[in-house]
Write an enzyme that holds these catalytic residues in place. Structure first.
Site: not given
Ligand code: NAD
Length: 383
Positions: A122, A127, A130, A133, A229
C-alpha cells in the site's frame, strides 16, 4: 500471448476479473483474450459484449485454463482448475495466501507464478492497484444500505404535517477505508453519525465527513501500527473501547463495525451487553466477519436475530454490488498487469517492489516470506 477470463466458481461469487471495457488496451498490444461463456453475466457483461470487444468466448473452461499465459481471477482457482494450468502461467487475484496457502500448492508445484492482490504494497505508486481499498469502499457502502433496508425506521430527519421523524443514529467502529465509506453513506442518507477508531489520525477524517469522533483515552499507548494500520492492543486498552461501544450502542439504531489489525484475528470489541442495550429492530453489520468478527456473538456468514436486534456478518458484500465491484477490481488488475506486460511482451521483474510484494510464488517456490513460512512443510523453499 493469451489471457483467460473465467467464470468464477466460488459459491455466491458474482464478480468477474475483467470487463469488456477492460480489453481494449490488452488487444491493442496483440494479446488474445479468451473468455469463458457466462463469465461476466452477473456483473452485467454479456458474452456478446466480450465478443464485440474482440474476445473469443468459449464454453471450454479446460481449454482456457490450459492455454492461458495470464489468468486474472477474483478468487483463487480450485485445485482441479490449477492442475490444468500451464507451467509458467501467471495467476493474479485475491488468492488468500495467508489464510489458505495450502489451497495454492497445486499451482505452485506446476511452477505457476502467483500474484495476490491482497499483498500489493500500500504505497503511493501502487494506489491504482489497491483492490483491498476498492472492495472495502464497496462493502462500506453496501453495509449501510443493507442496514437501512432492514431497519424499521427512516434514516433522514423528516418534518411533515404528521409530525417530525428524528434521524437515525449510526455508529461506526473502525474508521479505515470501509468505515469511512460507511460513515459517508450514512451521512448522505441523513443519519446522525458517531465513530470510533484507535488511530487518532482517523479523527480528522471522521469529522471531515460531518460525523462525531469519539475519543477514548487508551492510557497513552501507541495504537498506530505501520503503514496507517492499527497496532494490536492490550486487553486493558481494548476494554476501554468496549466500554465506549456498549455505552454508544444504547442510543444507536445501526452499528457498522470494520475494525481490523493486519495479520491478526479481528479484535473482539462488541460485547453481548452492547447488543442487548440496542433497541429491538436495530441492526449491527459486522464487516470484520471474514477475520472472525468484531462482535463476540458474530457467526461469520450467518444473519442472526438476537432479541430483536439483527446481527449481519457478511463474508462477501462486494459480490452484492457486482457491476461496480467488478469495474473497480478490473481497473486495479489492469494497472497491475501494466507492470508485467509491456507492448505485448511478458516480463516479470521481481526487483520491482510492487511485484515482489505481491508475489506469492514463482518458479515453484514461495516468494513471500510469510507464505513460505506457512508452507514450510509442504513446499521446497526458495534460496
Ligand atoms: P483495516 O481494514 O486493517 O482496519 C480498519 C480500521 O480498524 C482501521 O482504521 C483501524 O485503525 C481500525 N481498528 C483496528 N483495531 C481497532 C480497535 N481495537 N478499535 C477500533 N478501531 C480499530 O484498515 P484499512 O481500512 O485497510 O486501512 C486503514 C488505513 O490504512 C487507512 O485509513 C489509511 O490511512 C491506510 N491506507 C493507506 C493506503 C495507501 O497508502 N495506499 C491504502 C489503504 C489504506
Amino acid at each position: 500471448m493469451l489471457l483467460g477470463i473465467l467464470k468464477e466458481s466460488a459459491p455466491g461469487e458474482t464478480r468477474v476479473s475483467l470487463l469488456p471495457e477492460s480489453l481494449k488496451s490488452l488487444l491493442a498490444q496483440g494479446i488474445a483474450v479468451h473468455v469463458e461463456a457466462g463469465a461476466g453475466v452477473s456483473a452485467g457483461a454479456s458474452d456478446q459484449a466480450y465478443a464485440d470487444a474482440g474476445a473469443v468466448v468459449s464454453g471450454d473452461r479446460g481449454a482456457i485454463l490450459g492455454s492461458a499465459d495470464i489468468l486474472p481471477v477474483v478468487n483463487a482457482p480450485r485445485a482441479a482448475d490449477q492442475a490444468l494450468l500451464k507451467s509458467g502461467a501467471i495467476v493474479i487475484g485475491f488468492l488468500k495466501p495467508l489464510d489458505a496457502p495450502d489451497a495454492l500448492t497445486t499451482a505452485i508445484a506446476l511452477h505457476v507464478t502467483l500474484f495476490s492482490m491482497e499483498l500489493v504494497p500500500r504505497i503511493s505508486r501502487a494506489q491504482t492497484m489497491d483492490a483491498l481499498s476498492s472492495m472495502a469502499t464497496v462493502a462500506g457502502y453496501k453495509a449501510v444500505i443493507s442496514a437501512a433496508d432492514l431497519l424499521p425506521r427512516l434514516f433522514p430527519m423528516l418534518m411533515t404535517a404528521a409530525g417530525t421523524i428524528p434521524p437515525a443514529r449510526v455508529f461506526g467502529s473502525g474508521a479505515g477505508v470501509a468505515g469511512l465509506q460507511a460513515i459517508a453513506t450514512a451521512r448522505r442518507l441523513g443519519a446522525v453519525v458517531e465513530a470510533y477508531d484507535v488511530r487518532a489520525a482517523a479523527g480528522e477524517q471522521v469529522r471531515s465527513l460531518g460525523a462525531k469522533f469519539l475519543d477514548v483515552d487508551l492510557g497513552g499507548i501507541n495504537a498506530e501500527g505501520g503503514g496507517g494500520y492499527a497496532a494490536e492492543l492490550t486487553e486493558e486498552a481494548l476494554d476501554r473501547g468496549r466500554d465506549l461501544i456498549t455505552k454508544t450502542a444504547a442510543h444507536s439504531d445501526v452499528i457498522v463495525t470494520t475494525a481490523q489489525v493486519p495479520g491478526r484475528p479481528a479484535p473482539r470489541l462488541i460485547r453481548r451487553a452492547a447488543i442487548e442495550a440496542m433497541r429491538p429492530g436495530s441492526v449491527l453489520v459486522d464487516l470484520a466477519a471474514p477475520a472472525g468478527g468484531n462482535c463476540e456473538l458474530t457467526r461469520p456468514g450467518v444473519t442472526q436475530d438476537i432479541g430483536g436486534v439483527m446481527l449481519l456478518a457478511p463474508l462477501n458484500l462486494p459480490a452484492e454490488v457486482p457491476v461496480h465491484a467488478s469495474q473497480l477490481y478490473a481497473r486495479n488488475v489492469l494497472n497491475f498487469l501494466a507492470l508485467i506486460v509491456k507492448k505485448g511482451v511478458l516480463s516479470v521483474d521481481l526487483g520491482d517492489e510492487v511485484l515482489a510484494g505481491a508475489c506469492v510464488a514463482h518458479q515453484g517456490k514461495p516468494v513471500n516470506p510469510r507464505v513460505a513460512k506457512l508452507l514450510e512443510s509442504t513446499i521446497p523453499q526458495a534460496g
